[in-house]
Design a protein around this motif. Sequence first.
Motif, PDB file in Angstrom:
ATOM      1  N   ASN A   1      19.954  -9.877  -7.850  1.00 39.52           N
ATOM      2  CA  ASN A   1      19.479 -10.134  -9.208  1.00 39.52           C
ATOM      3  C   ASN A   1      18.626  -8.955  -9.647  1.00 39.52           C
ATOM      4  O   ASN A   1      18.125  -8.204  -8.809  1.00 39.52           O
ATOM      5  N   PRO A   2      18.492  -8.755 -10.957  1.00 39.99           N
ATOM      6  CA  PRO A   2      17.820  -7.534 -11.436  1.00 39.99           C
ATOM      7  C   PRO A   2      16.313  -7.493 -11.175  1.00 39.99           C
ATOM      8  O   PRO A   2      15.668  -6.523 -11.518  1.00 39.99           O
ATOM      9  N   TYR A   3      15.764  -8.538 -10.568  1.00 43.06           N
ATOM     10  CA  TYR A   3      14.330  -8.542 -10.266  1.00 43.06           C
ATOM     11  C   TYR A   3      14.079  -8.664  -8.761  1.00 43.06           C
ATOM     12  O   TYR A   3      12.965  -8.950  -8.333  1.00 43.06           O
ATOM     13  N   ALA A   4      15.120  -8.451  -7.965  1.00 45.30           N
ATOM     14  CA  ALA A   4      15.079  -8.770  -6.535  1.00 45.30           C
ATOM     15  C   ALA A   4      13.953  -8.060  -5.790  1.00 45.30           C
ATOM     16  O   ALA A   4      13.342  -8.628  -4.890  1.00 45.30           O
ATOM     17  N   MET A   5      13.660  -6.806  -6.178  1.00 47.37           N
ATOM     18  CA  MET A   5      12.702  -6.043  -5.373  1.00 47.37           C
ATOM     19  C   MET A   5      11.270  -6.544  -5.504  1.00 47.37           C
ATOM     20  O   MET A   5      10.391  -6.126  -4.758  1.00 47.37           O
ATOM     21  N   ASN A   6      11.030  -7.464  -6.424  1.00 47.13           N
ATOM     22  CA  ASN A   6       9.695  -8.055  -6.495  1.00 47.13           C
ATOM     23  C   ASN A   6       9.357  -8.841  -5.237  1.00 47.13           C
ATOM     24  O   ASN A   6       8.182  -9.031  -4.930  1.00 47.13           O
ATOM     25  N   VAL A   7      10.357  -9.302  -4.490  1.00 40.53           N
ATOM     26  CA  VAL A   7      10.053 -10.048  -3.261  1.00 40.53           C
ATOM     27  C   VAL A   7       9.352  -9.146  -2.245  1.00 40.53           C
ATOM     28  O   VAL A   7       8.606  -9.624  -1.401  1.00 40.53           O
ATOM     29  N   VAL A   8       9.590  -7.830  -2.357  1.00 35.89           N
ATOM     30  CA  VAL A   8       8.910  -6.899  -1.446  1.00 35.89           C
ATOM     31  C   VAL A   8       7.404  -6.907  -1.711  1.00 35.89           C
ATOM     32  O   VAL A   8       6.595  -6.917  -0.787  1.00 35.89           O
ATOM     33  N   ASP A   9       7.027  -6.941  -3.003  1.00 32.80           N
ATOM     34  CA  ASP A   9       5.598  -7.014  -3.336  1.00 32.80           C
ATOM     35  C   ASP A   9       5.034  -8.378  -2.977  1.00 32.80           C
ATOM     36  O   ASP A   9       3.886  -8.497  -2.559  1.00 32.80           O
ATOM     37  N   LEU A  10       5.847  -9.421  -3.164  1.00 36.11           N
ATOM     38  CA  LEU A  10       5.360 -10.766  -2.892  1.00 36.11           C
ATOM     39  C   LEU A  10       5.128 -10.989  -1.410  1.00 36.11           C
ATOM     40  O   LEU A  10       4.191 -11.681  -1.024  1.00 36.11           O
ATOM     41  N   CYS A  11       5.974 -10.421  -0.568  1.00 35.87           N
ATOM     42  CA  CYS A  11       5.874 -10.657   0.883  1.00 35.87           C
ATOM     43  C   CYS A  11       4.505 -10.196   1.379  1.00 35.87           C
ATOM     44  O   CYS A  11       4.146  -9.032   1.243  1.00 35.87           O
ATOM     45  N   PRO A  12       3.706 -11.121   1.967  1.00 36.23           N
ATOM     46  CA  PRO A  12       2.359 -10.733   2.388  1.00 36.23           C
ATOM     47  C   PRO A  12       2.360  -9.910   3.675  1.00 36.23           C
ATOM     48  O   PRO A  12       1.363  -9.294   4.021  1.00 36.23           O
ATOM     49  N   VAL A  13       3.471  -9.911   4.385  1.00 34.49           N
ATOM     50  CA  VAL A  13       3.567  -9.184   5.652  1.00 34.49           C
ATOM     51  C   VAL A  13       4.715  -8.185   5.579  1.00 34.49           C
ATOM     52  O   VAL A  13       5.230  -7.917   4.498  1.00 34.49           O
ATOM     53  N   GLY A  14       5.110  -7.641   6.698  1.00 39.92           N
ATOM     54  CA  GLY A  14       6.132  -6.591   6.697  1.00 39.92           C
ATOM     55  C   GLY A  14       7.550  -7.102   6.832  1.00 39.92           C
ATOM     56  O   GLY A  14       8.439  -6.360   7.229  1.00 39.92           O
ATOM     57  N   ALA A  15       7.779  -8.372   6.516  1.00 34.42           N
ATOM     58  CA  ALA A  15       9.121  -8.933   6.703  1.00 34.42           C
ATOM     59  C   ALA A  15      10.100  -8.371   5.676  1.00 34.42           C
ATOM     60  O   ALA A  15      11.218  -8.017   6.006  1.00 34.42           O
ATOM     61  N   LEU A  16       9.668  -8.288   4.431  1.00 43.17           N
ATOM     62  CA  LEU A  16      10.540  -7.735   3.401  1.00 43.17           C
ATOM     63  C   LEU A  16       9.990  -6.369   2.986  1.00 43.17           C
ATOM     64  O   LEU A  16       8.845  -6.261   2.548  1.00 43.17           O
ATOM     65  N   THR A  17      10.789  -5.357   3.191  1.00 40.45           N
ATOM     66  CA  THR A  17      10.361  -4.013   2.803  1.00 40.45           C
ATOM     67  C   THR A  17      11.431  -3.396   1.913  1.00 40.45           C
ATOM     68  O   THR A  17      12.575  -3.822   1.922  1.00 40.45           O
ATOM     69  N   SER A  18      11.015  -2.393   1.165  1.00 36.98           N
ATOM     70  CA  SER A  18      11.921  -1.764   0.220  1.00 36.98           C
ATOM     71  C   SER A  18      12.681  -0.635   0.914  1.00 36.98           C
ATOM     72  O   SER A  18      12.094   0.257   1.500  1.00 36.98           O
ATOM     73  N   LYS A  19      13.997  -0.706   0.795  1.00 36.27           N
ATOM     74  CA  LYS A  19      14.834   0.325   1.399  1.00 36.27           C
ATOM     75  C   LYS A  19      14.540   1.677   0.764  1.00 36.27           C
ATOM     76  O   LYS A  19      14.703   2.719   1.383  1.00 36.27           O
ATOM     77  N   ASP A  20      14.118   1.626  -0.480  1.00 36.83           N
ATOM     78  CA  ASP A  20      13.863   2.850  -1.223  1.00 36.83           C
ATOM     79  C   ASP A  20      12.554   3.513  -0.784  1.00 36.83           C
ATOM     80  O   ASP A  20      12.414   4.723  -0.852  1.00 36.83           O
ATOM     81  N   PHE A  21      11.585   2.728  -0.333  1.00 39.20           N
ATOM     82  CA  PHE A  21      10.258   3.278  -0.032  1.00 39.20           C
ATOM     83  C   PHE A  21       9.983   3.401   1.463  1.00 39.20           C
ATOM     84  O   PHE A  21       9.267   4.294   1.902  1.00 39.20           O
ATOM     85  N   ARG A  22      10.572   2.505   2.254  1.00 36.69           N
ATOM     86  CA  ARG A  22      10.133   2.439   3.646  1.00 36.69           C
ATOM     87  C   ARG A  22      10.385   3.743   4.398  1.00 36.69           C
ATOM     88  O   ARG A  22      11.359   4.443   4.165  1.00 36.69           O
ATOM     89  N   PHE A  23       9.457   4.052   5.250  1.00 36.91           N
ATOM     90  CA  PHE A  23       9.462   5.242   6.105  1.00 36.91           C
ATOM     91  C   PHE A  23       9.271   6.546   5.338  1.00 36.91           C
ATOM     92  O   PHE A  23       9.420   7.622   5.891  1.00 36.91           O
ATOM     93  N   HIS A  24       8.962   6.479   4.059  1.00 37.13           N
ATOM     94  CA  HIS A  24       8.739   7.718   3.317  1.00 37.13           C
ATOM     95  C   HIS A  24       7.275   8.128   3.313  1.00 37.13           C
ATOM     96  O   HIS A  24       6.965   9.308   3.297  1.00 37.13           O
ATOM     97  N   GLN A  25       6.382   7.135   3.296  1.00 31.57           N
ATOM     98  CA  GLN A  25       4.964   7.481   3.232  1.00 31.57           C
ATOM     99  C   GLN A  25       4.141   6.300   3.731  1.00 31.57           C
ATOM    100  O   GLN A  25       4.460   5.159   3.419  1.00 31.57           O
ATOM    101  N   ARG A  26       3.081   6.575   4.482  1.00 31.29           N
ATOM    102  CA  ARG A  26       2.186   5.493   4.882  1.00 31.29           C
ATOM    103  C   ARG A  26       1.311   5.147   3.683  1.00 31.29           C
ATOM    104  O   ARG A  26       0.861   6.037   2.960  1.00 31.29           O
ATOM    105  N   VAL A  27       1.052   3.858   3.519  1.00 27.83           N
ATOM    106  CA  VAL A  27       0.427   3.455   2.256  1.00 27.83           C
ATOM    107  C   VAL A  27      -1.006   3.959   2.115  1.00 27.83           C
ATOM    108  O   VAL A  27      -1.510   4.103   1.011  1.00 27.83           O
ATOM    109  N   TRP A  28      -1.675   4.241   3.250  1.00 28.44           N
ATOM    110  CA  TRP A  28      -3.064   4.679   3.109  1.00 28.44           C
ATOM    111  C   TRP A  28      -3.174   6.122   2.603  1.00 28.44           C
ATOM    112  O   TRP A  28      -4.245   6.579   2.249  1.00 28.44           O
TER     113      TRP A  28
END
Lengths: 145, 457
Positions: free
Chosen positions: B191-218
């Motif tokens: 669905n066109p809003y699917a990636m919001n689940v990545v922000d909603l996930c409080p832990v590392g279960a759902l991550t964005s394929k587009d962002f993961r492993f590119h940069q540490r968040v800190w």
Amino acid sequence: MNFIFTEENLIKIEALKLRYPSPQALCLPCLWMAQHQEGYISINAIDAISETLGIAPMEVYRVATFYTMFHLEPQEKLNVQVCKTLSCKLCGSDAILEHLKNKEVNIIHTECLGSCGTAPVMQINDTFYENLTPEKVDAILKELL
Amino acid sequence: MREMIDIIVDSKTYKAQNGSLLIDLLIREKIKVPYFCYHESLGADGNCRMCMVEIEGQKRPQIACDTLIKPNMQVRSNSENICKVRTDILELELINHPVDCPTCDQAGECSLQDFYMDYGLHNTKITIQEKVKHAKHVDLGSNVMLDQERCVLCARCTRFTDKITHTHELGIIGRGDEAKVSTMPGRKLDNPYAMNVVDLCPVGALTSKDFRFHQRVWFLQTSNSVCHGCAKGCNIYIDHNKMKYQDDVIYRFRPRRNDAVNGFFICDEGRLSYKDLQENRQESILLYEEETQENKALQELKNLIENYKEKITLIVDANLFTDEIEALVAFAKSISATLYSPLEIYKDENFKDDMLKSANRAANYKTIENLNINTTLPTKNALVINFNHPLDFEADVQINFTTHKRGKNRLTFPIAAFSENAGHLTNEDSIMQECQKAVFKNNPAPTIVEWLQKVRS
């Protein structure tokens, strides 16, 4: 391959709709009907149920995975449920289990089947087989296989 | 409006609406309360049991997310007993958690990590030989990756697809320690809003394929901005980082809460639009397709303006900031040019939906209308100066001020994109919003306002 409920089941579902307060509640009887009709619950069957009840397929799938008695894949072997609780144990369910190990069946250990008066007991599909002995098991399986 | 009443939390008095949720008050007043499953957009679910508080007169601890505020309520949120309860619940969450924080993309913005630092810091009492194993990298579709072992089963993602998008792709299947988030077999999260689940996930279960492993968040720096994908003007965070010896790079857009505009979410297309800001950018000044010096180009521009006096057409992109458009209006007056901003090109009825997406794909078209700029196509052009408008126009001479590379023209000047500039936008509901300057490039392109100053001097 599409799944279509039999005419008989559709009549049953319509009758049940009046008895249940919400379509979600009808999920379990529908899953049972689908399993009886095909021997297992296919994804097509789940889609058919969701369409009949007007709820999302995922909702039906969640229920189907929650209960161990629903099979989501075709069953190649006969499922034999043998009671493992006290009365059957005392009356010799161990010997029955030992005997079944050499047969071409899928053994499932279940909690009390509620027929302690006729222990040991096993259940195949919807039928109880009571007062079992190894010989009796042979005769039953010969008939079914 | 329900009546406002006083309630006491940790011996301090707060004003709250009678019958509203206790957890909302705790979050609003920044009183520390841990929670996984509650989310203001999804409502109470009560499955994680982390938000326990003590309420005077009730025997057992209660979950704050499902407790309604009543008159004379006395709440304790940080007593010794309640911290012990939270520690115990957290310990249960961690039984089968893989504790792979060093390789987990969520590390640094993970609720489980934060709560462990607040309430855990213990060695587990449960010694099990084998943790329950689940699938580690499931591609759910729509750029979302699932690690079932890290999941705390808070059901935020499934509730998002049930309650917000009504697409019902996700669900928790199985039971007990075999329970996991999943899609239907052979089907995808779509669905066109699917990636919001990545922000909603409080832990590392759902991550964005587009962002993961590119940069540490800190390492990321965050600036407030507004998405330029359509006229809705969804509020976003721009997460970017300038690594040593390298240029400032945007790594992701995240939704920023604004109840008046977008609520908690943005669409996937807007979320991924950060890529456009970094690809195919015009970086040098071109004269007849040849790189040239700034002085030479400006002289050429001034000569052209002089020669074509009274026959100049200025074209304005409806995505520019209000500040820039106003400067261009003034500039047009000073050189007596006519100003156009053809809006028809931005219309895209296929893009529109009834959540956030608007058919007007120009972030600031409202300002164009407010300033009474001509929105039709210009006819009979002698000299066209195009300020980043996507259309090309037939003219004797065309000059482009552009963020991105485009076709052959007499003169091309690079300009800063919205992330490299600060300004204001007015969305389709006439709400004016501010964008901060996020990205500081090593060789920044001047903004339109800076170019205009140079032309005038």
